[in-house]
Write a protein that holds these residues in place. Structure first.
Motif, PDB file in Angstrom:
ATOM      1  N   THR A   8       0.798  -1.271   0.010  1.00  9.59           N
ATOM      2  CA  THR A   8      -0.064  -0.017   0.071  1.00  9.59           C
ATOM      3  C   THR A   8       0.986   1.216  -0.048  1.00  9.59           C
ATOM      4  O   THR A   8       0.599   2.190  -0.656  1.00  9.59           O
ATOM      5  CB  THR A   8      -1.142   0.141   1.222  1.00  9.59           C
ATOM      6  N   PHE A   9       1.942   1.184   0.852  1.00 16.38           N
ATOM      7  CA  PHE A   9       2.747   2.423   0.876  1.00 16.38           C
ATOM      8  C   PHE A   9       3.297   2.839  -0.615  1.00 16.38           C
ATOM      9  O   PHE A   9       3.482   3.687  -0.784  1.00 16.38           O
ATOM     10  CB  PHE A   9       3.860   2.096   1.912  1.00 16.38           C
ATOM     11  N   LEU A  10       3.976   1.615  -1.267  1.00 15.68           N
ATOM     12  CA  LEU A  10       4.849   1.779  -2.568  1.00 15.68           C
ATOM     13  C   LEU A  10       3.513   2.135  -3.710  1.00 15.68           C
ATOM     14  O   LEU A  10       4.040   3.002  -4.324  1.00 15.68           O
ATOM     15  CB  LEU A  10       5.307   0.501  -3.000  1.00 15.68           C
ATOM     16  N   PHE A  11       2.258   1.784  -3.358  1.00 15.82           N
ATOM     17  CA  PHE A  11       1.331   2.176  -4.414  1.00 15.82           C
ATOM     18  C   PHE A  11       1.039   3.725  -4.331  1.00 15.82           C
ATOM     19  O   PHE A  11       1.112   4.458  -5.431  1.00 15.82           O
ATOM     20  CB  PHE A  11       0.047   1.225  -4.142  1.00 15.82           C
ATOM     21  N   TRP A  12       0.855   3.975  -2.991  1.00 16.52           N
ATOM     22  CA  TRP A  12       0.562   5.369  -2.939  1.00 16.52           C
ATOM     23  C   TRP A  12       1.711   6.429  -3.075  1.00 16.52           C
ATOM     24  O   TRP A  12       1.934   7.568  -3.497  1.00 16.52           O
ATOM     25  CB  TRP A  12      -0.092   6.016  -1.584  1.00 16.52           C
ATOM     26  N   PHE A  13       2.954   6.164  -2.946  1.00 17.50           N
ATOM     27  CA  PHE A  13       4.227   6.544  -3.072  1.00 17.50           C
ATOM     28  C   PHE A  13       4.535   6.803  -4.310  1.00 17.50           C
ATOM     29  O   PHE A  13       4.511   8.060  -4.975  1.00 17.50           O
ATOM     30  CB  PHE A  13       5.678   5.915  -2.938  1.00 17.50           C
ATOM     31  N   ALA A  14       4.035   5.741  -5.559  1.00 17.82           N
ATOM     32  CA  ALA A  14       4.079   5.851  -6.950  1.00 17.82           C
ATOM     33  C   ALA A  14       2.930   6.844  -7.579  1.00 17.82           C
ATOM     34  O   ALA A  14       3.272   7.592  -8.207  1.00 17.82           O
ATOM     35  CB  ALA A  14       3.763   4.547  -7.634  1.00 17.82           C
ATOM     36  N   VAL A  15       1.835   6.716  -6.749  1.00 17.43           N
ATOM     37  CA  VAL A  15       0.718   7.749  -7.410  1.00 17.43           C
ATOM     38  C   VAL A  15       1.117   9.153  -7.201  1.00 17.43           C
ATOM     39  O   VAL A  15       0.947  10.139  -7.942  1.00 17.43           O
ATOM     40  CB  VAL A  15      -0.373   7.368  -6.505  1.00 17.43           C
ATOM     41  N   TRP A  16       1.625   9.392  -5.834  1.00 14.39           N
ATOM     42  CA  TRP A  16       1.909  10.895  -5.400  1.00 14.39           C
ATOM     43  C   TRP A  16       3.188  11.329  -6.469  1.00 14.39           C
ATOM     44  O   TRP A  16       3.091  12.425  -6.754  1.00 14.39           O
ATOM     45  CB  TRP A  16       2.772  10.759  -4.144  1.00 14.39           C
ATOM     46  N   LEU A  17       4.240  10.405  -6.535  1.00  8.01           N
ATOM     47  CA  LEU A  17       5.208  10.795  -7.714  1.00  8.01           C
ATOM     48  C   LEU A  17       4.805  11.083  -8.996  1.00  8.01           C
ATOM     49  O   LEU A  17       5.145  11.823  -9.624  1.00  8.01           O
ATOM     50  CB  LEU A  17       6.317   9.851  -7.541  1.00  8.01           C
ATOM     51  N   ASP A  18       3.900  10.215  -9.450  1.00  9.46           N
ATOM     52  CA  ASP A  18       3.155  10.430 -10.887  1.00  9.46           C
ATOM     53  C   ASP A  18       2.537  11.794 -10.849  1.00  9.46           C
ATOM     54  O   ASP A  18       2.485  12.729 -11.816  1.00  9.46           O
ATOM     55  CB  ASP A  18       2.354   9.185 -11.123  1.00  9.46           C
ATOM     56  N   ALA A  19       1.633  12.135  -9.758  1.00  9.94           N
ATOM     57  CA  ALA A  19       0.890  13.368  -9.843  1.00  9.94           C
ATOM     58  C   ALA A  19       1.685  14.535  -9.582  1.00  9.94           C
ATOM     59  O   ALA A  19       1.279  15.391 -10.245  1.00  9.94           O
ATOM     60  CB  ALA A  19      -0.197  13.313  -8.654  1.00  9.94           C
ATOM     61  N   ARG A  20       2.831  14.305  -8.873  1.00  8.07           N
ATOM     62  CA  ARG A  20       3.500  15.725  -8.497  1.00  8.07           C
ATOM     63  C   ARG A  20       4.180  16.017  -9.781  1.00  8.07           C
ATOM     64  O   ARG A  20       4.382  17.193 -10.161  1.00  8.07           O
ATOM     65  CB  ARG A  20       4.552  15.180  -7.568  1.00  8.07           C
ATOM     66  N   GLN A  21       4.575  15.006 -10.482  1.00  4.42           N
ATOM     67  CA  GLN A  21       5.367  15.309 -11.892  1.00  4.42           C
ATOM     68  C   GLN A  21       4.319  15.532 -12.916  1.00  4.42           C
ATOM     69  O   GLN A  21       4.448  16.420 -13.759  1.00  4.42           O
ATOM     70  CB  GLN A  21       6.259  14.275 -12.431  1.00  4.42           C
ATOM     71  N   GLY A  22       3.027  15.002 -12.917  1.00  7.47           N
ATOM     72  CA  GLY A  22       1.891  15.138 -14.055  1.00  7.47           C
ATOM     73  C   GLY A  22       1.417  16.374 -13.792  1.00  7.47           C
ATOM     74  O   GLY A  22       1.130  17.207 -14.974  1.00  7.47           O
ATOM     75  N   MET A  23       0.927  16.733 -12.751  1.00 12.14           N
ATOM     76  CA  MET A  23       0.292  18.142 -12.469  1.00 12.14           C
ATOM     77  C   MET A  23       1.125  19.415 -13.059  1.00 12.14           C
ATOM     78  O   MET A  23       0.394  20.579 -13.473  1.00 12.14           O
ATOM     79  CB  MET A  23      -0.183  18.328 -11.247  1.00 12.14           C
ATOM     80  N   THR A  24       2.386  19.412 -13.089  1.00 13.04           N
ATOM     81  CA  THR A  24       3.385  20.361 -13.402  1.00 13.04           C
ATOM     82  C   THR A  24       3.066  20.454 -14.901  1.00 13.04           C
ATOM     83  O   THR A  24       3.493  21.594 -15.400  1.00 13.04           O
ATOM     84  CB  THR A  24       4.779  20.318 -13.101  1.00 13.04           C
ATOM     85  N   LYS A  25       2.573  19.566 -15.783  1.00 18.67           N
ATOM     86  CA  LYS A  25       2.420  19.572 -17.174  1.00 18.67           C
ATOM     87  C   LYS A  25       1.123  20.118 -17.611  1.00 18.67           C
ATOM     88  O   LYS A  25       0.770  20.382 -18.764  1.00 18.67           O
ATOM     89  CB  LYS A  25       2.391  18.124 -17.721  1.00 18.67           C
TER      90      LYS A  25
END
Length: 380
Positions: A8-25
């Motif tokens: 669960t931790f790894l899943f949400w870490f990946a979601v957070w990282l993806d969103a952090r990078q993605g929303m800047t676009k």
């Protein structure tokens, strides 16, 4: 249990990282610099609005549009079988604004959803090189169209959709809206719509701007006659046709009361929840199970475990909250306050999915704006 906590931790870490990078676009419309040109020199734009029983909102919405700094516009406003004063309000506004034309629809053609039919009929009467489909309750800032048209042409787009600032009139309505946007953010990954190499697509009913050539090229609303999620499907057809699409944030330029209260939100989601899950019972179970395991179970695990497992669940919740901050809080102002009731909103959303699916099956279809559409028609 520890393995589940780590996953669960790894899943949400990946979601957070993806969103952090993605929303800047995703561009904010407020950051778009308008081109220096005469208000009358831009391409001709047709704004098409479908209105059914919208006496509460339609006047304010249209008046905000009439005040646009971009002036090379016509309005085609379609009164779709309204039973209130919508038609009279539109007739009065048409006398005030010479660029506006009103179409009154009294009967729905067979094989069409009401809104889709109204928008298509409006298109048939339009003349613009560009077409904007918008809802009847959206409030525009005066430079919204000018900035959107500038961005559209600068990026060489075929389709631009804008995310408005969604608001409700109560704490729980806004909490539900914020959770909806959170789920939308990590499930749809909206930033991928701006990537031409990605198949991800998006369309938001508040603001779908297309070139006339692109709209006709995808077959118009005739290809989605019976889709209650017409805005999303419009975006999907654009991407499937290999055309260029972008999403931009317009929280300072577009505002809408999504639903006035929580009960209205639950009723409103009846029409497209099952459609959004492809009319599949498996997808309904998958969605409910996924929500429970990924977003509710970490809170259960936090209180049901001890030691390193408990710490890991706590870290999972932290990453979940960070992902929420990167998505919901960027798409609706002040959403972070609703993290205080996050587990409750998870349960509410699970309930909304189950409720919409059961009611659709029980009724044999959906009721949308007073009209019944059978599940057989919708699946076809």
């Amino acid at each position: 249990m520890l393995y589940l906590a780590v996953f669960t931790f790894l899943f949400w870490f990946a979601v957070w990282l993806d969103a952090r990078q993605g929303m800047t676009k995703i561009t904010k419309l407020e950051n778009v610099q308008e081109e220096a040109r005469s208000n009358n020199n831009g391409p001709f734009l047709s704004i098409i609005v479908a209105a059914k029983d919208e006496e509460k909102h339609i006047k304010a919405s249209l008046l905000s549009q009439f005040q646009q700094t971009y002036s090379n516009i016509e309005w085609i406003v379609v009164n779709d079988r309204s039973n209130d004063q919508t038609g009279d309000i539109l007739n009065h506004l048409a006398h005030m604004e010479s660029r506006m034309k009103v179409i009154h629809i009294k009967y729905l053609k067979e094989g069409w959803l009401g809104k889709n039919h109204a928008l298509y009929e409006g298109f048939l009467q339009s003349k613009g090189e560009y077409i904007l489909f918008t809802d009847a309750d959206i409030l525009f800032q005066k430079d919204t169209i000018s900035k959107a048209m500038t961005y559209f042409q600068q990026k060489g787009l075929d389709h631009l959709t804008l995310a408005p600032n969604l608001k409700g009139s109560s704490f729980w309505t806004n909490a539900f809206i914020s959770f909806f946007l959170f789920g939308f953010g990590f499930f749809k990954r909206p930033w991928k719509a701006n990537d031409p190499s990605s198949k991800s697509a998006i369309g938001i009913g508040a603001f779908n701007l297309l070139s006339r050539t692109a709209y006709e090229g995808i077959g118009t609303h005739k290809n989605i006659k019976m889709r209650p999620d017409d805005d999303l499907m419009l975006g999907s057809m654009i991407k499937q046709a290999g055309k260029k699409q972008h999403l931009a944030l317009a929280l300072d330029h577009l505002q809408v009361e999504w639903y006035p209260d929580l009960r209205s939100a639950l009723i409103g989601l009846e029409k497209n929840t099952f459609a959004g899950l492809f009319y599949s019972y498996f997808m309904v179970l998958f969605a409910i199970s996924g929500l429970f395991l990924s977003q509710l179970f970490p809170f259960i695990g936090l209180f049901a475990t001890t030691g390193i497992t408990q710490v890991t669940f706590a870290l999972s919740i932290l990453m979940l909250f960070l992902a929420y901050n990167e998505t919901a809080n960027k798409m609706a102002k002040g959403s972070n306050i609703y993290l205080t009731v996050f587990p409750v909103t998870v349960l509410l959303f699970i309930y909304s999915i189950a409720r919409a699916t059961i009611l659709t099956l029980y009724r044999g279809g959906i009721v949308w704006r007073g009209t019944f559409y059978s599940i057989k028609q919708l699946k076809k």
